[in-house]
Design a protein around this motif. Structure first.
Motif, short mmCIF file in Angstrom:
data_model
loop_
_atom_site.label_atom_id
_atom_site.label_comp_id
_atom_site.label_asym_id
_atom_site.label_seq_id
_atom_site.Cartn_x
_atom_site.Cartn_y
_atom_site.Cartn_z
N ALA A 90 8.87 4.83 -0.45
CA ALA A 90 8.56 3.56 0.22
C ALA A 90 9.14 3.55 1.64
O ALA A 90 8.58 2.91 2.53
CB ALA A 90 9.10 2.40 -0.59
N PHE A 91 10.26 4.24 1.85
CA PHE A 91 10.84 4.34 3.19
C PHE A 91 9.90 5.12 4.11
O PHE A 91 9.64 4.71 5.24
CB PHE A 91 12.20 5.06 3.13
N THR A 92 9.41 6.26 3.61
CA THR A 92 8.54 7.10 4.44
C THR A 92 7.25 6.38 4.81
O THR A 92 6.84 6.38 5.98
CB THR A 92 8.22 8.41 3.69
N GLY A 97 3.89 2.50 8.51
CA GLY A 97 3.52 1.10 8.74
C GLY A 97 4.03 0.58 10.07
O GLY A 97 3.35 -0.19 10.77
N LEU A 98 5.23 1.01 10.47
CA LEU A 98 5.78 0.61 11.77
C LEU A 98 4.97 1.21 12.92
O LEU A 98 4.75 0.56 13.95
CB LEU A 98 7.24 1.05 11.88
N ALA A 290 1.43 -2.89 1.29
CA ALA A 290 2.15 -1.87 0.53
C ALA A 290 2.36 -2.31 -0.91
O ALA A 290 2.36 -1.48 -1.83
CB ALA A 290 3.49 -1.57 1.19
N ALA A 291 2.55 -3.61 -1.12
CA ALA A 291 2.80 -4.14 -2.46
C ALA A 291 1.52 -4.59 -3.15
O ALA A 291 1.56 -5.24 -4.19
CB ALA A 291 3.79 -5.30 -2.38
N SER A 292 0.36 -4.23 -2.58
CA SER A 292 -0.94 -4.57 -3.17
C SER A 292 -1.64 -3.31 -3.64
O SER A 292 -1.41 -2.22 -3.11
CB SER A 292 -1.82 -5.29 -2.15
N SER A 293 -2.53 -3.45 -4.59
CA SER A 293 -3.21 -2.29 -5.18
C SER A 293 -4.08 -1.56 -4.16
O SER A 293 -4.95 -2.17 -3.53
CB SER A 293 -4.07 -2.74 -6.36
N GLY A 314 0.36 1.13 -4.81
CA GLY A 314 0.23 0.54 -3.48
C GLY A 314 0.43 1.61 -2.43
O GLY A 314 -0.20 2.66 -2.46
N LEU A 315 1.36 1.37 -1.50
CA LEU A 315 1.72 2.35 -0.48
C LEU A 315 3.19 2.70 -0.70
O LEU A 315 4.08 2.01 -0.21
CB LEU A 315 1.48 1.79 0.93
N GLY A 316 3.43 3.74 -1.50
CA GLY A 316 4.80 4.12 -1.82
C GLY A 316 5.42 3.28 -2.92
O GLY A 316 6.62 3.37 -3.17
N TRP A 317 4.60 2.46 -3.62
CA TRP A 317 5.08 1.61 -4.71
C TRP A 317 4.11 1.66 -5.88
O TRP A 317 2.90 1.76 -5.68
CB TRP A 317 5.21 0.15 -4.26
N MET A 318 4.64 1.55 -7.10
CA MET A 318 3.82 1.42 -8.30
C MET A 318 3.76 -0.05 -8.71
O MET A 318 4.77 -0.76 -8.61
CB MET A 318 4.39 2.26 -9.44
N LEU A 319 2.60 -0.49 -9.16
CA LEU A 319 2.38 -1.91 -9.43
C LEU A 319 1.98 -2.12 -10.89
O LEU A 319 1.16 -1.38 -11.42
CB LEU A 319 1.28 -2.45 -8.51
N SER A 320 2.56 -3.14 -11.51
CA SER A 320 2.19 -3.45 -12.89
C SER A 320 2.47 -4.92 -13.18
O SER A 320 3.07 -5.63 -12.37
CB SER A 320 2.98 -2.56 -13.87
#
Length: 601
Positions: A90-92, A97-98, A290-293, A314-320
């Motif tokens: 998520a950092f990378t 994103g920046l 990033a926090a969206s599918s 998402g972008l560097g995150w898993m969502l459930s």
């Protein structure tokens, strides 16, 4: 050969008592949590772990349990450093994103246009794959993890160059496949555009503004820290200390080392929508994306628990969906360490769990146990379920050991010295085999392995640590050598993934330089029946010209033998008379050996 990031063993080991820390933060909002976590420590038999809970912009709980160093009984604290592995992703992606915020790229830009060093298996992939595809694991490339785990290097260009040899498992955006190389590519894009290393960017954009003073991306700094956890793996109910793994070149995929207190500040950014202490760290638009599918991982149907479902990325995150709550989470596993970093946007809650147990269930068990109580749900016995699962895996592993099919009373087909050499495949790297003290050893990247004979030409790799001690535990990554038609060892296969075909490594002849006078002595015409074959020199390389065929470049094998570069299994050998003159040239081919006499002018 054990590369612990991939091992699925969930064996339990000896437990250690909870160490209460003076600088821990606790809250009455979590009834009986200490007793629950105490029980987890005991039942999962791990070295130690640390937990931090964030509510809004406040840390409401942070505490260490067990030991960061078992032998010296050094306790875990909320400031103890752990490797967080893939929780670094998520950092990378946030660095990317920046760059989008600054107008220096768009997430839907073609990846190969931003990073010329990146090339995929075919033109279709090169033209289709975007930066967003890299971030969401939707390139169609499966893991290929052994390529970097076994053959890692600090040279990122060298690692990324292997991608073009990696055959996709599906089409672009057809199916979700986790691939660490795609996060290396993001890190390299950041480096190219910013003119600074990924490590510098992480420090300047996140560690410094977020007051993450304990965090770093350097293995030496990690090892030398006075409050760093040692890495452990659990084998047959015993905690065994292992070597730290230096991710170096693959750093953007998972090289951050941090503490739960530092990671709590990272969670505050995501919970707040991008801010920390009044400063904007990430664009709120990026946090939302990033926090969206972005890609479906699998069907995500309820399995065993009807209120746990959805499996997206998402972008560097898993969502459930966790028991009616939207969960954004990413785990991390690297040799001797496991992690979970999670937040629940609607509740403005975050939980981070870090442990020094390899491939551990503990981060998930602890996170879920905490969330159940904070959300005032009927607690599920996650710890009990994990204990049963570990016992089942342990029983299964013991059963597998008994089932090993070894053919007794066999010997290698060659002398050990004949197995010596370099073996290569471009999607992975080079395995160098040596004969030392009447035993075979292999060097793959930074990994030194002892090859124990199993049967015939099959050997089992055993890890050799930095002190030269050979690991006695078993490995499924068997080396199987094979010979060409001349009986010479010409390659080996390694069973890197139990669910896939073994990977082929071809013998790579060492480049030998011969004296120019010796090379010139081979030059001339040779008669094979009525055919005149010419041997000539070009830039100190010997070529063989056969009428009606392309001129063949050769590679030196020894003083008088040369392999045909483009034809595997074909070579030429010159016969030398006692007078040192060349008498003839033999073509050694799969269908026979053919002798051409030297033509005397």
């Amino acid at each position: 050969m054990k590369l612990f990031v991939l091992i699925s063993s969930l064996l339990t080991t000896v437990a250690f008592s909870v160490q209460a820390q003076k600088n821990s933060k606790t809250t009455d909002q979590i009834p009986s949590i200490d007793s629950v976590l105490n029980q987890v420590l005991k039942d999962q038999h791990i070295a130690g772990f640390a937990v931090a809970i964030v509510k809004g912009d406040e840390v409401i709980y942070s505490k260490g349990f067990g030991y960061r160093d078992i032998e010296n009984k050094k306790p875990v604290t909320p400031n103890t450093l752990f490797a967080i592995g893939s929780s670094s992703k998520a950092f990378t992606s946030s660095l990317v994103g920046l760059l989008e915020k600054e107008g220096k790229l768009k997430l839907d830009d073609k990846a190969t246009s931003l990073l010329p060093q990146l090339s995929f298996y075919n033109a279709e992939m090169n033209n289709q794959i975007t930066v967003r595809d890299l971030m969401a694991h939707r390139t169609g490339l499966s893991r290929y993890d052994y390529s970097w785990l076994l053959f890692n290097t600090a040279n990122r260009d060298s690692i990324i160059s292997r991608v073009k040899y990696m055959k996709p498992t599906s089409g672009v955006r057809e199916k979700w496949y986790y691939n660490n190389f795609m996060f290396l590519a993001q890190g390299m894009i950041v480096e190219k555009i910013s003119g600074k290393t990924w490590e510098q960017n992480i420090k300047e954009k996140f560690f410094i503004p977020l007051e993450m003073t304990r965090s770093n991306t350097d293995i030496k700094q990690f090892e030398n820290d006075s409050d760093a956890a040692l890495p452990y793996v659990t084998i047959d109910s015993t905690n065994k200390k292992i070597d730290y793994y230096n991710i170096n070149g693959m750093g953007p995929a998972g090289s951050i080392n941090s503490s739960v207190n530092d990671m709590a500040n990272w969670l505050k950014v995501w919970i707040s929508g991008g801010n920390f202490k009044g400063k904007n760290i990430l664009p709120s638009s990026y946090v939302g994306e990033a926090a969206s599918s972005q890609m479906v991982m699998d069907g995500g149907l309820p399995k065993g628990r009807k209120d746990i479902y959805i499996s997206n990325y998402g972008l560097g995150w898993m969502l459930s969906s966790y028991r009616g709550y939207y969960e954004v989470e990413h785990g991390g596993n690297i040799n001797g360490f496991s992690a979970s970093v999670a937040f629940y946007p609607t509740e403005k809650l975050g939980v981070v769990v870090l442990t020094n147990q390899n491939n551990s269930q503990v981060p998930d068990v602890v996170r879920n146990s905490i969330v159940d109580r904070l959300f005032q749900l009927k607690p599920i016995d996650w710890n009990g379920d994990a204990k049963k699962a570990a016992e089942a895996v342990s029983k299964n592993n013991k059963s597998k050991k008994k089932e090993k099919n070894i053919v007794p009373n066999t010997t290698p087909s060659h002398q050990l010295k004949d197995y010596v050499g370099d073996f290569e495949t471009p999607a992975y790297g080079v395995v160098s085999v040596t004969n030392e003290k009447n035993g075979l050893y292999a060097q793959a990247g930074n990994n030194r392995l002892y090859l124990k004979h199993v049967h015939f030409d099959v050997f089992e790799p055993k890890d050799v640590n930095k002190k030269g001690v050979v690991d006695t535990s078993s490995s499924e990554n068997l080396f199987n050598f094979f010979s060409d038609n001349k009986g010479k060892i010409s390659g080996l296969t390694i069973q890197l993934d139990p669910d896939k075909e073994p990977v082929l490594f071809t013998y790579k002849p060492k480049i030998k330089v011969l004296d120019i006078k010796l090379l010139q002595s081979y030059v001339g015409d040779y008669e094979l029946g009525k055919t005149i074959i010419k041997v000539y020199l070009k830039a100190n390389t010997l070529f063989v010209a056969v009428p009606g065929q392309p001129d063949y470049e050769t590679l030196v094998v020894d003083d008088h033998t040369f392999d045909i570069k483009v034809l595997k299994g074909y070579s030429v050998k010159f016969e030398i008379l006692p007078s040192r003159k060349v008498a003839s040239l033999s073509f050694i081919q799969p269908n026979g050996t053919f002798v051409a006499e030297r033509k005397i002018n």
